[in-house]
Design an enzyme around this catalytic site. Structure first.
Site, PDB file in Angstrom:
ATOM      1  CB  VAL A   1       1.092   0.190   5.589  1.00 49.97           C
ATOM      2  CG1 VAL A   1       0.929   1.689   5.535  1.00 49.97           C
ATOM      3  CG2 VAL A   1      -0.267  -0.493   5.600  1.00 49.97           C
ATOM      4  CB  CYS A   2       4.846   2.764   1.979  1.00 45.30           C
ATOM      5  SG  CYS A   2       6.223   3.923   1.948  1.00 45.30           S
ATOM      6  CB  VAL A   3       7.580   3.082   7.095  1.00 44.69           C
ATOM      7  CG1 VAL A   3       8.841   3.230   6.259  1.00 44.69           C
ATOM      8  CG2 VAL A   3       7.741   3.826   8.406  1.00 44.69           C
TER       9      VAL A   3
ATOM     10  CB  ALA B   1       2.199   4.762   6.914  1.00 44.44           C
TER      11      ALA B   1
ATOM     12  CG  PHE C   1      -1.873  -1.154   1.263  1.00 44.59           C
ATOM     13  CD1 PHE C   1      -3.139  -1.018   0.708  1.00 44.59           C
ATOM     14  CD2 PHE C   1      -1.511  -2.380   1.817  1.00 44.59           C
ATOM     15  CE1 PHE C   1      -4.033  -2.088   0.709  1.00 44.59           C
ATOM     16  CE2 PHE C   1      -2.401  -3.448   1.828  1.00 44.59           C
ATOM     17  CZ  PHE C   1      -3.665  -3.303   1.269  1.00 44.59           C
TER      18      PHE C   1
END
Lengths: 133, 130
Positions: free
Chosen positions: B77-79, B82, B39
């Site tokens: 989820v891409c840090v 995010a 994501f």
């Protein structure tokens, strides 16, 4: 395993976050030693425009980061000729991105190549992975 | 076939995350492997458990969580994306001094290298959203 990755950039540098977050993927991806190229099409050609100044919009001008791509061995940068022409731009309006060619005594060479749409299509056909931003 | 899935838009505003969910569920249903769902951009908003859609509407984060539990699916989820958008797990919330976390069950936060790895490992990387 080495795959051919193309990052396709189609949007203006500001107005949406896609250009910035695309560049973040490219920089991280460079550590994976894949065969990487970037393509700039449509308003994406503005990402490479010279002398960007974002003072009036209060956003970070991240365009200097493109100049570091050569150091990451990201040196195949294709710009769509028709997209430039439609916007009244030439390659002289773009940042002069370069890299040092280790196979040619580290000679400094241009990374940007302006290509016709048909050639870009052929390049896309060769890719294993295309990420479009 | 081994698929990698990329979701670039948040739930509800665009249909792309519904399409990504439906594609992923269908691929798994047909016996294909899904190496990872990554994501990015506003797609990270698929990973918050605090959304409260109307009762007669679908709850996409819950659907993703259920699919992950059923198929041991890797939802990443891409840090960086995010953090910008306020999607945090407990560790991230603590590290950045935030009062709460909101990551949905079955999702994990990690780096963009996970996206590149999905591109390398998967036979096909399928991207949803603009």
């Amino acid at each position: 395993m080495i795959k051919k990755f193309m990052y396709l950039n189609r949007k203006a540098p500001y107005g949406t976050i896609y250009a910035l977050e695309s560049l973040e993927v490219v920089l991280i991806g460079a550590a994976f030693d894949q065969d990487v190229s970037l393509a700039f099409v449509d308003d994406g050609v503005y990402q490479l425009a010279k002398d960007q100044n974002t003072d009036a919009i209060g956003m970070k001008n991240f365009s200097p980061t493109y100049k570091a791509l050569g150091d990451y061995e990201v040196n195949k940068i294709y710009v769509d000729s028709a997209s430039l022409e439609e916007r009244g731009l030439t390659v002289d309006d773009l940042m002069p991105l370069t890299y040092e060619d280790e196979d040619d005594d580290w000679a400094e060479k241009p990374s940007i190549r302006v290509v016709e749409s048909a050639e870009l299509a052929a390049l896309m056909e060769e890719q294993d992975v295309i990420l479009s931003f | 076939m081994k698929y990698g899935i990329v979701v670039n838009t948040g739930p509800y505003t665009h249909q792309a995350s519904d399409s990504a969910y439906n594609f992923t569920a269908a691929a798994l249903g047909k016996g294909h492997e899904v190496f990872r769902v990554f994501f990015y951009h506003d797609g990270v908003n698929n990973g918050t458990r605090l959304g409260v859609p109307p009762q007669d509407d679908r709850n996409l984060p819950e659907k993703w969580s259920a699919l992950a539990e059923k198929h041991r699916l890797d939802l990443v989820v891409c840090v960086a994306a995010a953090q910008r958008r306020g999607v945090l797990d407990a560790d991230e919330a603590k590290r950045h001094g935030k009062s709460a976390d909101n990551i949905a069950p079955g999702f994990r936060i990690s780096g963009l290298g996970q996206l590149i790895e999905a591109g390398i490992e998967a036979d096909r990387l399928v991207v949803f959203g603009d």
